[in-house]
Design a protein around this motif. Structure first.
Motif, PDB file in Angstrom:
ATOM      1  N   ASP A  47      -1.318  -6.877   0.692  1.00 38.27           N
ATOM      2  CA  ASP A  47      -1.403  -5.556   0.092  1.00 38.27           C
ATOM      3  C   ASP A  47      -1.540  -4.137   1.237  1.00 38.27           C
ATOM      4  OD1 ASP A  47      -2.332  -6.452  -2.024  1.00 38.27           O
ATOM      5  OD2 ASP A  47      -4.205  -6.453  -1.987  1.00 38.27           O
ATOM      6  N   GLN A  60       6.113  -5.575   4.742  1.00 34.80           N
ATOM      7  CA  GLN A  60       6.255  -5.797   3.233  1.00 34.80           C
ATOM      8  C   GLN A  60       6.956  -7.290   3.898  1.00 34.80           C
ATOM      9  OE1 GLN A  60       5.817  -3.706  -0.159  1.00 34.80           O
ATOM     10  NE2 GLN A  60       7.932  -3.184   0.351  1.00 34.80           N
ATOM     11  N   TYR A  72     -12.702  -2.750  -2.297  1.00 35.30           N
ATOM     12  CA  TYR A  72     -11.296  -1.561  -3.156  1.00 35.30           C
ATOM     13  C   TYR A  72     -11.627  -1.454  -4.700  1.00 35.30           C
ATOM     14  CZ  TYR A  72      -7.553   0.766  -4.500  1.00 35.30           C
ATOM     15  OH  TYR A  72      -7.004   1.844  -5.488  1.00 35.30           O
ATOM     16  N   GLU A  73     -11.918  -3.268  -5.679  1.00 34.26           N
ATOM     17  CA  GLU A  73     -11.967  -3.600  -6.874  1.00 34.26           C
ATOM     18  C   GLU A  73     -13.143  -2.909  -7.459  1.00 34.26           C
ATOM     19  OE1 GLU A  73     -10.502  -7.449  -7.060  1.00 34.26           O
ATOM     20  OE2 GLU A  73      -8.803  -6.788  -6.058  1.00 34.26           O
ATOM     21  N   PRO A  86      -3.567  -1.323  -4.400  1.00 38.36           N
ATOM     22  CA  PRO A  86      -4.401  -0.113  -3.492  1.00 38.36           C
ATOM     23  C   PRO A  86      -3.012   0.840  -2.480  1.00 38.36           C
ATOM     24  CG  PRO A  86      -4.677  -1.855  -1.996  1.00 38.36           C
ATOM     25  CD  PRO A  86      -3.625  -2.204  -3.186  1.00 38.36           C
ATOM     26  N   SER A 144       3.119  -0.493  -2.754  1.00 39.43           N
ATOM     27  CA  SER A 144       2.164   0.050  -4.384  1.00 39.43           C
ATOM     28  C   SER A 144       1.355   0.739  -4.115  1.00 39.43           C
ATOM     29  CB  SER A 144       1.997  -1.084  -4.903  1.00 39.43           C
ATOM     30  OG  SER A 144       1.331  -1.977  -4.140  1.00 39.43           O
ATOM     31  N   ALA A 149       1.753  -3.338   1.968  1.00 40.55           N
ATOM     32  CA  ALA A 149       3.101  -3.077   0.438  1.00 40.55           C
ATOM     33  C   ALA A 149       2.901  -1.805   0.457  1.00 40.55           C
ATOM     34  CB  ALA A 149       2.041  -3.781  -0.132  1.00 40.55           C
ATOM     35  N   TRP A 152      -9.030  -4.619 -13.765  1.00 44.52           N
ATOM     36  CA  TRP A 152      -7.574  -4.613 -14.034  1.00 44.52           C
ATOM     37  C   TRP A 152      -6.541  -4.703 -14.697  1.00 44.52           C
ATOM     38  CZ3 TRP A 152      -6.595  -1.583 -10.289  1.00 44.52           C
ATOM     39  CH2 TRP A 152      -7.473  -1.073  -9.414  1.00 44.52           C
ATOM     40  N   GLY A 209      -1.675   1.469   0.450  1.00 41.05           N
ATOM     41  CA  GLY A 209      -1.659   1.453   2.015  1.00 41.05           C
ATOM     42  C   GLY A 209      -1.506   2.292   3.167  1.00 41.05           C
ATOM     43  N   TYR A 242       2.791   2.739   2.060  1.00 39.16           N
ATOM     44  CA  TYR A 242       2.903   2.955   0.896  1.00 39.16           C
ATOM     45  C   TYR A 242       2.772   5.105   1.228  1.00 39.16           C
ATOM     46  CZ  TYR A 242       2.081   6.266  -2.943  1.00 39.16           C
ATOM     47  OH  TYR A 242       2.128   7.259  -3.974  1.00 39.16           O
ATOM     48  N   ASN A 293     -10.894   5.119  -4.313  1.00 38.30           N
ATOM     49  CA  ASN A 293     -10.190   3.563  -5.189  1.00 38.30           C
ATOM     50  C   ASN A 293      -9.827   4.005  -6.693  1.00 38.30           C
ATOM     51  OD1 ASN A 293     -13.280   3.278  -6.642  1.00 38.30           O
ATOM     52  ND2 ASN A 293     -12.626   1.312  -6.659  1.00 38.30           N
ATOM     53  N   LEU A 298     -10.363   0.690   2.892  1.00 40.38           N
ATOM     54  CA  LEU A 298      -8.908  -1.010   2.525  1.00 40.38           C
ATOM     55  C   LEU A 298     -10.300  -1.702   2.991  1.00 40.38           C
ATOM     56  CD1 LEU A 298      -6.146   0.487   1.705  1.00 40.38           C
ATOM     57  CD2 LEU A 298      -7.886  -0.094   0.270  1.00 40.38           C
TER      58      LEU A 298
END
Length: 336
Positions: free
Chosen positions: A216, A206, A132-133, A224, A221, A219, A138, A226, A229, A159, A127
């Motif tokens: 990110d 977060q 990552y994108e 990505p 979620s 977070a 999206w 992380g 998460y 990813n 990351l």
């Protein structure tokens, strides 16, 4: 001795996955209502619970590397086939997790924890260093060039929906948990306590991070994925596992355990069914266009889970394994 609680937890994970996947497939935008918030909380958690339970299963079973490798091949091929109709397939990821676990089947608990930490660190490094994108759109949730070598490797290990780094950490953690005496009430209570603690600690950063470049990473979620998460989702998986194991005897006395455990033993078949039959039915009805409300897609999801429970219970009366479970057993079992 088979622990019904693990089968029940697997069914609960399946139900969570249905709630999440049906909403995504139906293009229903989450809102601020209770149903949306509940489904939001399941995103990335239900799948993580599945992987932790798979790791527990590896430790409870016989450490037969050849058999596990054959099952990995079966899941990989099934996943590639599923990818032609469902881009968020998890089966081919399972295959890669199992292959990653092969050298650790007889490893000590300490080594398994280090493997989980190393996998988490590798994911975090990716990351920080890589884009990552890359390949993602999206808005449509589509991944360009997946069927190229570079695209497939990037998607599978970095990813994609459930990349090996860091998702395999859930499997290693499950393998470590599988070495414990899961029938012990003390162990079950510890799983709940430590699981809740990890879930809370993982969610705290977060709340305090303000730097846009770090949001990110802090977070919880799944995209990505992380480090926090992974910690939070692992914690919730452990807490649910411990809690279900603890209440399984009471469910058994109430006559509910087998109803809930039967679909858990056929989770692979149900996973395929929720795509082919569940989403397929919604598509045939023209309901994958964003026209459904959160309450309606929630109702469809719960209805599918209830129907799955009923049909798998009936199936289990006549057959030992679910359809895909039987196919996997037949195609990967060879006489010694």
């Amino acid at each position: 001795m088979r622990l019904h609680g693990l089968d029940i937890a697997r069914f609960l994970a399946f139900c969570g996955m249905v709630l999440v996947n049906f909403r995504i497939a139906a293009q229903v935008a989450p809102g601020a209502d209770a149903i949306s918030l509940f489904t939001n909380a399941l995103e990335g958690r239900a799948a993580a619970l599945f992987v932790v339970l798979a790791g527990i299963g590896l430790s409870l079973g016989r450490p037969d590397r050849a058999a596990i490798a054959r099952r990995a091949l079966f899941l990989f091929l099934a996943g590639l086939l599923n990818l032609t109709i469902f881009e968020a397939d998890i089966l081919h990821f399972y295959a890669l997790y199992f292959l990653a676990a092969l050298p650790f089947l007889t490893a000590s608990g300490r080594v398994l924890l280090w493997a989980a930490c190393g996998t988490l660190l590798a994911g975090l490094t990716g990351l920080l260093v890589l884009d990552y994108e890359a390949h993602w759109n999206w808005e449509t949730l589509t991944y360009a060039d997946f069927w190229t070598i570079e695209g497939f490797l990037r998607h599978s290990f970095f990813n994609g929906w459930h990349p090996v780094f860091p998702w395999a950490a859930f499997l290693f953690l499950g393998m470590r948990v599988g070495r414990l005496d899961l029938a012990s009430r003390r162990v079950q209570v510890h799983l709940v306590i430590w699981g809740i603690a990890a879930a809370v600690l993982g969610a705290l950063p977060q709340l305090f991070v303000q730097d846009p470049e770090l949001i990110d990473l802090a977070a919880t979620s799944a995209i990505p994925p992380g480090p926090f998460y992974i910690i939070a989702a692992a914690g919730s998986a452990l807490a649910v596992t411990g809690l279900v194991l603890a209440i399984a005897p009471a469910l058994d006395k109430a006559g509910l355990a087998e109803w809930l455990a039967a679909p858990g033993r056929q989770a692979l078949s149900l996973y395929a069914a929720h795509i082919l039959l569940g989403m397929g039915t919604l598509e045939a009805m023209g309901l994958l266009d964003g026209s459904l409300t959160t309450s309606r897609i929630f109702g469809f999801s719960l209805g599918f889970c209830a129907l799955s429970m009923l049909l798998t219970w009936i199936w289990s009366i006549f057959f030992k394994r679910g359809p895909l479970e039987a196919l996997m057993h037949w195609s990967t079992s060879f006489p010694r």
